[in-house]
Design a protein around this motif. Structure first.
Motif, PDB file in Angstrom:
ATOM      1  N   TRP A   1       0.818  -1.208   0.000  1.00  0.00           N
ATOM      2  CA  TRP A   1       0.000   0.000   0.000  1.00  0.00           C
ATOM      3  C   TRP A   1       0.858   1.266   0.000  1.00  0.00           C
ATOM      4  O   TRP A   1       0.488   2.279  -0.586  1.00  0.00           O
ATOM      5  CB  TRP A   1      -0.931   0.008   1.210  1.00  0.00           C
ATOM      6  CG  TRP A   1      -2.072  -0.968   1.080  1.00  0.00           C
ATOM      7  CD1 TRP A   1      -2.564  -1.523  -0.064  1.00  0.00           C
ATOM      8  CD2 TRP A   1      -2.869  -1.497   2.145  1.00  0.00           C
ATOM      9  NE1 TRP A   1      -3.617  -2.355   0.221  1.00  0.00           N
ATOM     10  CE2 TRP A   1      -3.829  -2.364   1.562  1.00  0.00           C
ATOM     11  CE3 TRP A   1      -2.877  -1.329   3.527  1.00  0.00           C
ATOM     12  CZ2 TRP A   1      -4.770  -3.046   2.322  1.00  0.00           C
ATOM     13  CZ3 TRP A   1      -3.821  -2.004   4.288  1.00  0.00           C
ATOM     14  CH2 TRP A   1      -4.755  -2.858   3.686  1.00  0.00           C
ATOM     15  N   ALA A   2       2.017   1.197   0.665  1.00  0.00           N
ATOM     16  CA  ALA A   2       2.874   2.381   0.755  1.00  0.00           C
ATOM     17  C   ALA A   2       3.713   2.599  -0.502  1.00  0.00           C
ATOM     18  O   ALA A   2       3.930   3.733  -0.930  1.00  0.00           O
ATOM     19  CB  ALA A   2       3.790   2.263   1.979  1.00  0.00           C
TER      20      ALA A   2
ATOM     21  N   ASN B   1      -0.444 -11.040  -0.028  1.00  0.00           N
ATOM     22  CA  ASN B   1      -1.127  -9.792  -0.331  1.00  0.00           C
ATOM     23  C   ASN B   1      -2.526  -9.826   0.266  1.00  0.00           C
ATOM     24  O   ASN B   1      -2.817 -10.656   1.131  1.00  0.00           O
ATOM     25  CB  ASN B   1      -1.144  -9.568  -1.843  1.00  0.00           C
ATOM     26  CG  ASN B   1      -1.564 -10.817  -2.609  1.00  0.00           C
ATOM     27  OD1 ASN B   1      -2.672 -11.321  -2.420  1.00  0.00           O
ATOM     28  ND2 ASN B   1      -0.665 -11.341  -3.455  1.00  0.00           N
ATOM     29  N   VAL B   2      -3.392  -8.961  -0.180  1.00  0.00           N
ATOM     30  CA  VAL B   2      -4.755  -8.912   0.363  1.00  0.00           C
ATOM     31  C   VAL B   2      -5.521 -10.197   0.055  1.00  0.00           C
ATOM     32  O   VAL B   2      -6.408 -10.604   0.803  1.00  0.00           O
ATOM     33  CB  VAL B   2      -5.499  -7.680  -0.188  1.00  0.00           C
ATOM     34  CG1 VAL B   2      -6.978  -7.717   0.187  1.00  0.00           C
ATOM     35  CG2 VAL B   2      -4.859  -6.403   0.339  1.00  0.00           C
TER      36      VAL B   2
ATOM     37  N   ASN C   1      -6.403  -1.354  -2.131  1.00  0.00           N
ATOM     38  CA  ASN C   1      -5.863  -2.017  -3.313  1.00  0.00           C
ATOM     39  C   ASN C   1      -5.712  -3.492  -2.971  1.00  0.00           C
ATOM     40  O   ASN C   1      -4.911  -3.872  -2.109  1.00  0.00           O
ATOM     41  CB  ASN C   1      -4.515  -1.410  -3.704  1.00  0.00           C
ATOM     42  CG  ASN C   1      -4.033  -1.898  -5.056  1.00  0.00           C
ATOM     43  OD1 ASN C   1      -4.321  -3.017  -5.472  1.00  0.00           O
ATOM     44  ND2 ASN C   1      -3.265  -1.074  -5.752  1.00  0.00           N
ATOM     45  N   ALA C   2      -6.511  -4.338  -3.617  1.00  0.00           N
ATOM     46  CA  ALA C   2      -6.565  -5.764  -3.309  1.00  0.00           C
ATOM     47  C   ALA C   2      -5.990  -6.613  -4.434  1.00  0.00           C
ATOM     48  O   ALA C   2      -6.389  -7.760  -4.628  1.00  0.00           O
ATOM     49  CB  ALA C   2      -8.011  -6.176  -3.031  1.00  0.00           C
TER      50      ALA C   2
ATOM     51  N   PRO D   1     -11.239  10.842  -0.856  1.00  0.00           N
ATOM     52  CA  PRO D   1     -11.137   9.378  -0.808  1.00  0.00           C
ATOM     53  C   PRO D   1     -10.413   8.914   0.457  1.00  0.00           C
ATOM     54  O   PRO D   1      -9.444   9.542   0.897  1.00  0.00           O
ATOM     55  CB  PRO D   1     -10.324   9.040  -2.060  1.00  0.00           C
ATOM     56  CG  PRO D   1     -10.494  10.218  -2.961  1.00  0.00           C
ATOM     57  CD  PRO D   1     -10.616  11.413  -2.061  1.00  0.00           C
ATOM     58  N   GLN D   2     -10.906   7.839   1.028  1.00  0.00           N
ATOM     59  CA  GLN D   2     -10.259   7.193   2.170  1.00  0.00           C
ATOM     60  C   GLN D   2      -9.756   5.839   1.667  1.00  0.00           C
ATOM     61  O   GLN D   2     -10.537   4.899   1.528  1.00  0.00           O
ATOM     62  CB  GLN D   2     -11.244   7.025   3.326  1.00  0.00           C
ATOM     63  CG  GLN D   2     -11.818   8.342   3.840  1.00  0.00           C
ATOM     64  CD  GLN D   2     -10.768   9.197   4.522  1.00  0.00           C
ATOM     65  OE1 GLN D   2     -10.198   8.808   5.547  1.00  0.00           O
ATOM     66  NE2 GLN D   2     -10.491  10.361   3.956  1.00  0.00           N
ATOM     67  N   MET D   3      -8.454   5.751   1.384  1.00  0.00           N
ATOM     68  CA  MET D   3      -7.935   4.585   0.679  1.00  0.00           C
ATOM     69  C   MET D   3      -6.654   4.068   1.301  1.00  0.00           C
ATOM     70  O   MET D   3      -5.884   4.831   1.896  1.00  0.00           O
ATOM     71  CB  MET D   3      -7.685   4.911  -0.794  1.00  0.00           C
ATOM     72  CG  MET D   3      -8.955   5.257  -1.534  1.00  0.00           C
ATOM     73  SD  MET D   3      -8.762   5.275  -3.316  1.00  0.00           S
ATOM     74  CE  MET D   3     -10.489   5.331  -3.814  1.00  0.00           C
ATOM     75  N   LYS D   4      -6.449   2.771   1.161  1.00  0.00           N
ATOM     76  CA  LYS D   4      -5.202   2.108   1.514  1.00  0.00           C
ATOM     77  C   LYS D   4      -4.537   1.716   0.197  1.00  0.00           C
ATOM     78  O   LYS D   4      -4.998   0.826  -0.507  1.00  0.00           O
ATOM     79  CB  LYS D   4      -5.469   0.871   2.371  1.00  0.00           C
ATOM     80  CG  LYS D   4      -6.163   1.165   3.702  1.00  0.00           C
ATOM     81  CD  LYS D   4      -5.229   1.849   4.677  1.00  0.00           C
ATOM     82  CE  LYS D   4      -5.883   1.995   6.040  1.00  0.00           C
ATOM     83  NZ  LYS D   4      -4.973   2.626   7.021  1.00  0.00           N
ATOM     84  N   GLY D   5      -3.454   2.405  -0.110  1.00  0.00           N
ATOM     85  CA  GLY D   5      -2.799   2.219  -1.397  1.00  0.00           C
ATOM     86  C   GLY D   5      -2.892   3.500  -2.210  1.00  0.00           C
ATOM     87  O   GLY D   5      -3.807   4.319  -2.025  1.00  0.00           O
ATOM     88  N   GLY D   6      -1.950   3.688  -3.116  1.00  0.00           N
ATOM     89  CA  GLY D   6      -1.940   4.885  -3.931  1.00  0.00           C
ATOM     90  C   GLY D   6      -3.132   4.953  -4.869  1.00  0.00           C
ATOM     91  O   GLY D   6      -3.623   3.929  -5.347  1.00  0.00           O
TER      92      GLY D   6
END
Length: 546
Positions: free
Chosen positions: A145-146, A155-156, A355-356, A442-447
């Motif tokens: 994610w970073a 991964n997810v 991001n999955a 947006p509230q997101m994990k990942g770019g």
């Protein structure tokens, strides 16, 4: 025991208020009440903003026989005197001695719960997981994610706990199991660290933060009972002794779990539970090569939609924020004139879009909440059903849906340049790229990057998504607002494949037990776990503990 149903109290009630209401309904003094236990709790918002909790309560009282006689004369519809209590019990009744320990391929909910029960009964199962332990997996996911640096095996989607580990941890299910398996699953969760309220909440959830701890504790239990959990152990092939009608399993080829010259072990096994999850595409291809009977099944694809959680609270509760209320959820459906059905799926109150992805050059999204559900936005998938498509040369290709998913994910990867593509709903309608947010960030994990999510889809699907959202906006105020955040692609709603099995839960290759969501027999954490218990029971009824 006496069971009271439809006991209603204001959401701000105290425990003393609940005791008083119980005693009033039973017409007893408080000193006659021995104990009570919540069996179900739901929220009644029909008269919002006046909100109520509605309970089903099991009660133990002094002089129960006399109280029952008196209450029977009153004939209250909300009081039962001998409530039916369904307790699931699984015992080892099989007589056939196994030559090898049973193997479970995959440690998602289906494999983990199957392994848990088999370990409890003394079968000493071996669980094989292609990905990492949940502790290591969390680090891999956070790194992805970073930085965008994807580990295709951790991964997810892949790793201990399965895809559900990085989700909302919702445990409600539409599966009606008369044997009480659902209660057994919830009790196992609680035994391993989940909060006790999931035992009675109408829509229980754990959250990804607590779920990761529960998964670790379940693994420790399996090992304590003689089981074994091997990570970075990917089943790449089956060794099948061919016989008339299909054959039987004799071994598995496992890559990565032994330091051998080829790094591949041949693991002898006549019992293997195939609980690989909905994203094990290479495994599906391997099964097709072996001519294991499979069929394409319907699934759904679409987008993630984000709205302010306070907007959803106001629509559902009549108030935008109340510390005594959980973050509000919703479930919406629409039947369009062209016959397509659009619906919301995996709604995450106070959550994040994540991001999955699990394959290089392809991008998929999912939703996730922590236990507190205290994020700024609510998100949900808005998806359209996709049915199997006949191939003119080969009939129904069992992997048609898998390849369709891949094409959408490749398009999403291109549109976002490897990041999650994001668009405002107003721009989605006009098929033009967005350049930035409106009032909703947006509230997101990942770019993520602003662009044209609509370009990911065939126009028929894009139009259905648009019309579905407009329909939802007529029932939930603000849902179709122009600055609602759209992201994509939501492609992993369920398995696009069903691996066929018979009444004994086995494939035509005897000893191979297709199980859970990846095999096409579940959709979500709880239903997958239920299927895991069913397969454990099938094994326990045929084989003696190892």
């Amino acid at each position: 025991m006496i069971r009271i149903s439809q006991l209603k109290l204001n959401i701000r009630h105290t425990e003393a208020d609940l005791r008083t209401k119980i005693c009033r309904l039973l017409c007893i003094r408080e000193d006659m009440l021995i104990s009570y236990a919540r069996k179900k709790q739901s929220l009644d918002a029909r008269k919002k903003p006046q909100l109520f909790y509605v309970y089903t309560i099991d009660v133990l009282v002094k002089n129960e026989k006399d109280i029952k006689k008196r209450l029977k004369r009153q004939k209250s519809a909300n009081i039962l005197f001998q409530p039916e209590i369904k307790r699931y019990s699984l015992n080892a009744s099989g007589l056939k001695p196994p030559a090898h320990r049973p193997v479970i391929i995959g440690t998602g909910p289906a494999g983990l719960f199957c392994g848990y029960e088999l370990a409890r009964l003394g079968y000493r199962p071996i669980l094989l997981e292609r990905g990492a332990s949940v502790e290591e997996r969390k680090k891999d996911v956070e790194k992805f994610w970073a930085s965008g640096d994807l580990n295709p095996e951790s991964n997810v989607q892949f790793g201990e706990g399965g895809a559900g580990t990085f989700s909302d941890g919702k445990l409600n299910t539409l599966v009606n199991d008369p044997h009480g398996r659902n209660d057994r699953i919830l009790s196992i969760f609680v035994e391993n660290g989940a909060p006790e309220e999931i035992l009675y909440q109408s829509k229980p959830h754990i959250g990804t933060d607590i779920l990761a701890e529960v998964v670790q504790n379940m693994r420790k239990y399996i090992i304590s009972r003689g089981g074994e959990v091997r990570f970075h152990s990917k089943v790449t092939d089956l060794v099948i002794t061919r016989e008339e009608g299909g054959g039987k399993l004799s071994a598995l080829k496992v890559y990565g779990n032994k330091e051998t010259e080829s790094n591949t072990e041949v693991l002898e096994a006549e019992i293997a539970v195939l609980a690989v999850g909905h994203s094990a595409r290479d495994t599906f291809s391997m099964l097709k090569d072996h001519k294991i009977p499979m069929e394409a099944k319907s699934f759904a694809v679409g987008v993630r939609m984000e709205h302010p959680q306070e907007m959803i609270n106001l629509a559902q509760y009549g108030v935008s924020h109340d510390p005594d209320l959980p973050a509000a959820a919703y479930k919406l459906t629409a039947n369009l004139p062209e016959g397509k059905g659009v619906y919301t799926f995996c709604m995450c109150p106070g959550g994040y879009v994540v991001n999955a992805s699990s394959e290089e050059g392809r991008l998929a999204v999912n939703g996730m909440s922590y236990h507190a559900r205290d994020g700024l936005n609510a998100n949900s998938a808005v998806v359209v059903t996709v049915s199997p498509n006949p191939d003119s040369n080969n009939g129904y290709d069992p992997l048609y849906g898998m390849e369709f998913q891949r094409r959408l994910e490749e398009a999403a990867y291109r549109v976002g340049g490897g990041k999650i593509p994001v668009q405002l709903f107003g721009d989605f309608q006009k098929n033009r790229p967005s350049k930035g947010p409106g009032e909703i960030n947006p509230q997101m994990k990942g770019g993520y990057t602003w662009g044209n999510v609509r370009a990911v889809f065939p126009e028929e699907l894009a139009k259905a998504i648009e019309e579905g959202v407009l329909s939802f906006g007529k029932r939930l105020k603000g849902y179709s607002r122009p600055d609602a955040v759209v992201s994509g692609v939501e492609s992993r709603t369920s398995s696009p494949v069903r691996i066929l099995r018979d009444a004994s839960f086995q494939s035509t290759v005897k000893g191979l037990y297709p199980c859970g969501e990846g095999a096409g027999y579940a959709g979500g954490i709880t239903s997958a776990a239920i299927d895991g218990l069913k397969v454990a029971q099938a094994i326990a009824e045929e084989y003696h503990p190892f």
